[in-house]
Design an enzyme around this catalytic site. Structure first.
Site, PDB file in Angstrom:
ATOM      1  N   VAL A   7      -3.901 -37.797  -9.489  1.00 35.95           N
ATOM      2  CA  VAL A   7      -3.610 -39.086  -8.863  1.00 35.95           C
ATOM      3  C   VAL A   7      -4.432 -39.357  -7.604  1.00 35.95           C
ATOM      4  CG1 VAL A   7      -1.272 -39.222  -9.809  1.00 35.95           C
ATOM      5  CG2 VAL A   7      -1.623 -38.226  -7.528  1.00 35.95           C
ATOM      6  N   ASN A  32       5.454 -40.003  -9.531  1.00 37.61           N
ATOM      7  CA  ASN A  32       6.215 -38.808  -9.134  1.00 37.61           C
ATOM      8  C   ASN A  32       5.351 -37.723  -8.494  1.00 37.61           C
ATOM      9  OD1 ASN A  32       8.498 -36.673  -9.533  1.00 37.61           O
ATOM     10  ND2 ASN A  32       6.737 -35.855 -10.668  1.00 37.61           N
ATOM     11  N   TYR A  39       4.469 -33.769   5.732  1.00 35.51           N
ATOM     12  CA  TYR A  39       5.170 -34.187   4.509  1.00 35.51           C
ATOM     13  C   TYR A  39       6.090 -35.380   4.810  1.00 35.51           C
ATOM     14  CZ  TYR A  39       8.155 -33.799   0.337  1.00 35.51           C
ATOM     15  OH  TYR A  39       8.854 -34.060  -0.821  1.00 35.51           O
ATOM     16  N   ALA A  70       5.887 -37.607   7.182  1.00 34.61           N
ATOM     17  CA  ALA A  70       5.086 -38.816   7.414  1.00 34.61           C
ATOM     18  C   ALA A  70       4.614 -39.391   6.081  1.00 34.61           C
ATOM     19  CB  ALA A  70       3.888 -38.483   8.301  1.00 34.61           C
ATOM     20  N   SER A  71       4.193 -38.506   5.180  1.00 34.04           N
ATOM     21  CA  SER A  71       3.690 -38.995   3.880  1.00 34.04           C
ATOM     22  C   SER A  71       4.806 -39.665   3.094  1.00 34.04           C
ATOM     23  CB  SER A  71       3.062 -37.850   3.072  1.00 34.04           C
ATOM     24  OG  SER A  71       4.048 -37.028   2.465  1.00 34.04           O
ATOM     25  N   LYS A  72       6.015 -39.124   3.166  1.00 31.53           N
ATOM     26  CA  LYS A  72       7.116 -39.695   2.378  1.00 31.53           C
ATOM     27  C   LYS A  72       7.679 -40.964   3.017  1.00 31.53           C
ATOM     28  CE  LYS A  72       6.965 -37.015  -1.136  1.00 31.53           C
ATOM     29  NZ  LYS A  72       6.743 -37.523  -2.505  1.00 31.53           N
TER      30      LYS A  72
HETATM   31  P1  NAD Z   1       7.012 -29.888  -8.409  1.00 34.25           P
HETATM   32  O1  NAD Z   1       6.068 -29.189  -7.503  1.00 34.25           O
HETATM   33  O2  NAD Z   1       7.887 -29.086  -9.299  1.00 34.25           O
HETATM   34  O3  NAD Z   1       6.246 -30.967  -9.298  1.00 34.25           O
HETATM   35  C1  NAD Z   1       5.280 -31.799  -8.746  1.00 34.25           C
HETATM   36  C2  NAD Z   1       4.350 -32.233  -9.852  1.00 34.25           C
HETATM   37  O4  NAD Z   1       3.310 -33.051  -9.285  1.00 34.25           O
HETATM   38  C3  NAD Z   1       3.671 -31.049 -10.535  1.00 34.25           C
HETATM   39  O5  NAD Z   1       3.662 -31.301 -11.925  1.00 34.25           O
HETATM   40  C4  NAD Z   1       2.270 -31.083  -9.954  1.00 34.25           C
HETATM   41  O6  NAD Z   1       1.308 -30.535 -10.817  1.00 34.25           O
HETATM   42  C5  NAD Z   1       2.074 -32.581  -9.791  1.00 34.25           C
HETATM   43  N1  NAD Z   1       0.960 -32.906  -8.900  1.00 34.25           N
HETATM   44  C6  NAD Z   1       0.712 -32.440  -7.652  1.00 34.25           C
HETATM   45  N2  NAD Z   1      -0.440 -32.952  -7.200  1.00 34.25           N
HETATM   46  C7  NAD Z   1      -0.928 -33.770  -8.174  1.00 34.25           C
HETATM   47  C8  NAD Z   1      -2.070 -34.584  -8.302  1.00 34.25           C
HETATM   48  N3  NAD Z   1      -2.996 -34.668  -7.327  1.00 34.25           N
HETATM   49  N4  NAD Z   1      -2.236 -35.298  -9.445  1.00 34.25           N
HETATM   50  C9  NAD Z   1      -1.331 -35.231 -10.424  1.00 34.25           C
HETATM   51  N5  NAD Z   1      -0.216 -34.466 -10.382  1.00 34.25           N
HETATM   52  C10 NAD Z   1      -0.037 -33.741  -9.260  1.00 34.25           C
HETATM   53  O7  NAD Z   1       7.889 -30.825  -7.455  1.00 34.25           O
HETATM   54  P2  NAD Z   1       9.249 -31.648  -7.691  1.00 34.25           P
HETATM   55  O8  NAD Z   1      10.289 -30.996  -6.872  1.00 34.25           O
HETATM   56  O9  NAD Z   1       9.483 -31.896  -9.143  1.00 34.25           O
HETATM   57  O10 NAD Z   1       8.840 -32.993  -6.938  1.00 34.25           O
HETATM   58  C11 NAD Z   1       8.473 -34.179  -7.600  1.00 34.25           C
HETATM   59  C12 NAD Z   1       8.380 -35.284  -6.557  1.00 34.25           C
HETATM   60  O11 NAD Z   1       9.629 -35.411  -5.881  1.00 34.25           O
HETATM   61  C13 NAD Z   1       7.328 -35.015  -5.468  1.00 34.25           C
HETATM   62  O12 NAD Z   1       6.713 -36.225  -5.104  1.00 34.25           O
HETATM   63  C14 NAD Z   1       8.177 -34.487  -4.306  1.00 34.25           C
HETATM   64  O13 NAD Z   1       7.577 -34.684  -3.064  1.00 34.25           O
HETATM   65  C15 NAD Z   1       9.432 -35.317  -4.488  1.00 34.25           C
HETATM   66  N6  NAD Z   1      10.621 -34.714  -3.851  1.00 34.25           N
HETATM   67  C16 NAD Z   1      11.066 -33.478  -4.231  1.00 34.25           C
HETATM   68  C17 NAD Z   1      12.181 -32.943  -3.592  1.00 34.25           C
HETATM   69  C18 NAD Z   1      12.729 -31.577  -3.919  1.00 34.25           C
HETATM   70  O14 NAD Z   1      13.629 -31.107  -3.204  1.00 34.25           O
HETATM   71  N7  NAD Z   1      12.269 -30.901  -4.975  1.00 34.25           N
HETATM   72  C19 NAD Z   1      12.819 -33.664  -2.586  1.00 34.25           C
HETATM   73  C20 NAD Z   1      12.337 -34.916  -2.235  1.00 34.25           C
HETATM   74  C21 NAD Z   1      11.236 -35.430  -2.884  1.00 34.25           C
END
Ligand code: NAD
Length: 241
Positions: A58, A84, A149, A151-153
């Site tokens: 992405v 995502n 992180y 700031a990004s979110k």
């Molecule tokens: P995860 O690390 O298990 O999955 C993240 C996915 O994003 C992976 O498949 C990874 O390969 C993919 N990814 C990373 N960089 C990429 C790129 N440049 N291009 C394409 N794909 C890419 O994480 P998760 O916990 O499933 O998180 C998913 C989303 O939810 C993220 O944006 C994360 O910031 C957000 N989030 C997660 C939590 C948590 O507690 N797990 C809390 C708040 C927000």
């Protein structure tokens, strides 16, 4: 619930993205799952009941635009996009390296922006669509050791709020979910003490599951949420940071 809908999920090879792809497919949508690695994306697509798995980084604006246009062309339309893909790396203020800033902002902020832009372009033709982006409770409240992180979110949440204002008259809804602590690979580095501390601050008394987030996303992209846009929905068990 989502019969006849065409959906795209980025970063769908594991965690919340994989659970979301599965939830949308189970609700009847034709799902295109993307991941950085093509083989992993194909494997995850098969596991989630998605129609196809494609390679997509992405951070590459041109690749996002080309892939989204291609999916919309192949299926005749694009109804649902879940931006995502995201990364998280903790660092105290004094320890923040430029590489961390670049990687986090280019993936979480620019990557989400590229996805929303491409989705909007594809959805504009039919004047209809639903987009969900992944913000975070940390982006809403801040967190020590997570300044980059957070700031990004915060930026991701405001991509949803701003794009919703811009795209509403075109029939396109944009919302964010702001998960609390969800049990995925992203949070696997948390110590047992840190997990226990978070659970202690969570009224519902547990960590979230990827399915908790996926179910909320499925609602937000469905017609049941037809009058909901520009919102940042906490999915955090009531966690107070
Ligand atoms: P995860 O690390 O298990 O999955 C993240 C996915 O994003 C992976 O498949 C990874 O390969 C993919 N990814 C990373 N960089 C990429 C790129 N440049 N291009 C394409 N794909 C890419 O994480 P998760 O916990 O499933 O998180 C998913 C989303 O939810 C993220 O944006 C994360 O910031 C957000 N989030 C997660 C939590 C948590 O507690 N797990 C809390 C708040 C927000």
């Amino acid at each position: 619930m989502l019969e006849g809908k065409i959906a795209l999920v980025t970063g769908g090879t594991r965690g919340i993205g994989l659970a979301t792809a599965r939830a949308l497919a189970e609700a009847g949508a034709t799902v295109v799952l993307t991941g950085r690695d093509e083989a992993k994306a194909k494997e995850a697509a098969a596991a989630a009941g998605a129609a196809s798995g494609l390679a997509l980084d992405v951070t590459d604006a041109k690749a996002v635009s080309t892939l989204v246009r291609g999916v919309a062309k192949e299926h005749g339309k694009l109804d649902i996009v879940v931006a995502n893909a995201g990364i998280m790396e903790d660092a105290l203020l004094g320890m923040i390296r430029e590489e961390l800033v670049d990687a986090t902002l280019s993936t979480n902020v620019a990557g989400t922006l590229h996805t929303v832009q491409a989705a909007a372009r594809a959805m504009m033709r039919k004047k209809s669509g639903a987009i969900v982006v992944l913000a975070s409770i940390v982006g809403e409240h801040g967190s020590a050791g997570q300044t980059v992180y957070a700031a990004s979110k915060a930026a991701v949440a405001n991509i949803a709020r701003s794009a919703a204002k811009e795209l509403g008259r075109s029939g396109i809804r944009v919302n964010a979910v702001a998960p609390g602590v969800i049990d995925t690979d992203l949070t696997s580095g948390l110590t047992e003490d840190a997990k226990a501390e978070n659970i202690g601050k969570t009224p519902l008394g547990r960590l979230g599951t990827p399915e908790d987030v996926a179910n909320a996303i499925r609602f937000l992209v469905s017609d049941d949420a037809a009058f909901i846009t520009g919102q940042v929905l906490g999915i955090d068990g009531g966690l107070v940071l």
